[in-house]
Design an enzyme around this catalytic site. Structure first.
Site, PDB file in Angstrom:
ATOM      1  N   HIS A 162       0.788  -1.234   0.000  1.00 36.88           N
ATOM      2  CA  HIS A 162       0.000   0.000   0.000  1.00 36.88           C
ATOM      3  C   HIS A 162       0.823   1.288   0.000  1.00 36.88           C
ATOM      4  O   HIS A 162       0.252   2.375  -0.031  1.00 36.88           O
ATOM      5  CB  HIS A 162      -1.012  -0.001   1.157  1.00 36.88           C
ATOM      6  N   HIS A 163       2.154   1.188   0.042  1.00 34.59           N
ATOM      7  CA  HIS A 163       2.983   2.399  -0.042  1.00 34.59           C
ATOM      8  C   HIS A 163       3.450   2.684  -1.467  1.00 34.59           C
ATOM      9  O   HIS A 163       4.135   3.685  -1.691  1.00 34.59           O
ATOM     10  CB  HIS A 163       4.208   2.276   0.875  1.00 34.59           C
ATOM     11  N   CYS A 164       3.103   1.822  -2.409  1.00 34.03           N
ATOM     12  CA  CYS A 164       3.546   2.007  -3.793  1.00 34.03           C
ATOM     13  C   CYS A 164       2.429   2.597  -4.638  1.00 34.03           C
ATOM     14  O   CYS A 164       1.280   2.124  -4.583  1.00 34.03           O
ATOM     15  CB  CYS A 164       3.994   0.682  -4.404  1.00 34.03           C
TER      16      CYS A 164
END
Length: 328
Positions: free
Chosen positions: A139-141
């Protein structure tokens, strides 16, 4: 249409896993706080519980460049040909000194397989009512940047492929990882078809103010939050979110880094609290007849694999998932 979509038999569960999900850098992965064999350990525990066997698991295909370009820019994908760039994303500095061909094989290929698993999970959830990718949740990309151990935007890709294939008209992301999910939020900023509910520790990484603008229901928690407060806020906010927005599919980012001993999440949720959290999310989806995709996301301790497996067994015991070919 993507070649990552394929049909499965009635005897298979929509539980997606490939033995090559697991990361191995000649032992260098042990320098990272992340359990690089987490995904295989989840499957081992599920087999020990006799919930699944090799025949019932669905093996995904690796996401190819053509699949990834549905969200990612060509410039970003090219940047992954530099080991120094990958080292920053994986948060293992020594990777910068390894040949990129080895980095591709040992780290990025497993991540592309997990991304393929997330994309496939979207299709299978629509058919079966639920799907679990024993991996993914990066979810950080976003489309043009990686970070926080997340090299591919599998959540954005899962939803984008369903939208582009006209299999859904809208989607909801419910992110219960300890960290703010800033990657897909940047991708879906200003996209009304995607509703984001994110419940996270406001005091830790990534503190992305720009990405917060995309969150329709933001639940910011403090360090040391415990089970009772956590479950109360989850129940109140997810019920309210589903009153505001009726999704064709719910993507559940089920990070276990909320666990009370996790060194990065800094929250005080018990093992039972995680199991009850997952049960509630699946229960409310079943009540509203909403297909759900579960991604395992963050979780930085060796023991989290068993907690995830125990949670999946609990979902089965509560009748929230089943192994037959019928939609639950």
């Amino acid at each position: 249409m993507t070649s990552l979509y394929f049909d499965i038999s009635d005897s298979q569960w929509p539980i997606i896993y490939h033995e090559k999900y697991n990361v191995s850098f000649l032992g260098l992965e042990k320098m990272h706080v992340f359990d690089a064999k987490k995904w295989g350990n989840i499957i081992k525990h599920l087999k020990d519980e006799e919930l699944i066997d090799d025949e019932s698991i669905v093996k995904p295909q690796e996401a190819k460049k053509s699949d990834l370009l549905a969200v990612h820019t060509k410039k970003y994908l090219r940047s992954l040909n530099w080991s120094a760039k990958v080292a920053m994303i994986a948060e293992v500095p020594v990777v910068a000194f390894l040949p990129n061909a080895f980095v591709q094989y040992a780290y990025l290929r497993p991540m592309r397989l997990q991304t393929g698993g997330s994309i496939l999970a979207g299709k299978l959830a629509l058919e079966r009512g639920w799907a679990i990718n024993v991996g993914g949740g990066f979810h950080h990309c976003s489309g043009d940047r990686g970070g926080g151990f997340c090299p591919y935007a599998d959540i954005s890709l899962l939803i984008r492929w369903l939208l582009d294939s006209q299999m859904i008209q809208n989607a909801m992301i419910v992110d219960l990882d300890a960290h703010q999910g800033n990657g897909y939020a940047r991708d879906f900023l200003g996209v009304p078809e995607v509703y984001i509910m994110d419940m996270y520790n406001r005091d830790i990484y990534p503190k992305d103010k720009q990405a917060k603008k995309a969150i329709r229901r933001k639940v910011e928690l403090r360090c040391k939050v415990e089970d009772m407060e956590y479950m109360l806020k989850l129940r109140q906010n997810l019920k309210a979110a589903l009153e505001e927005f009726r999704p064709d599919i719910l993507v559940y980012n089920a990070g276990t880094d909320i666990l009370n001993t996790d060194p990065l999440g800094l929250m005080w949720i018990t093992e039972l609290g995680i199991i009850k959290r997952d049960e509630f999310v699946f229960q409310i989806c079943k009540e509203h007849n909403i297909p759900i995709v579960m991604l395992t996301s963050g979780g930085y301790l060796r023991k989290t694999a068993k907690i995830i497996a125990d949670s999946i067994v609990n979902l089965y015991n509560k009748g929230l998932i089943s192994g037959n070919g019928e939609k639950d």
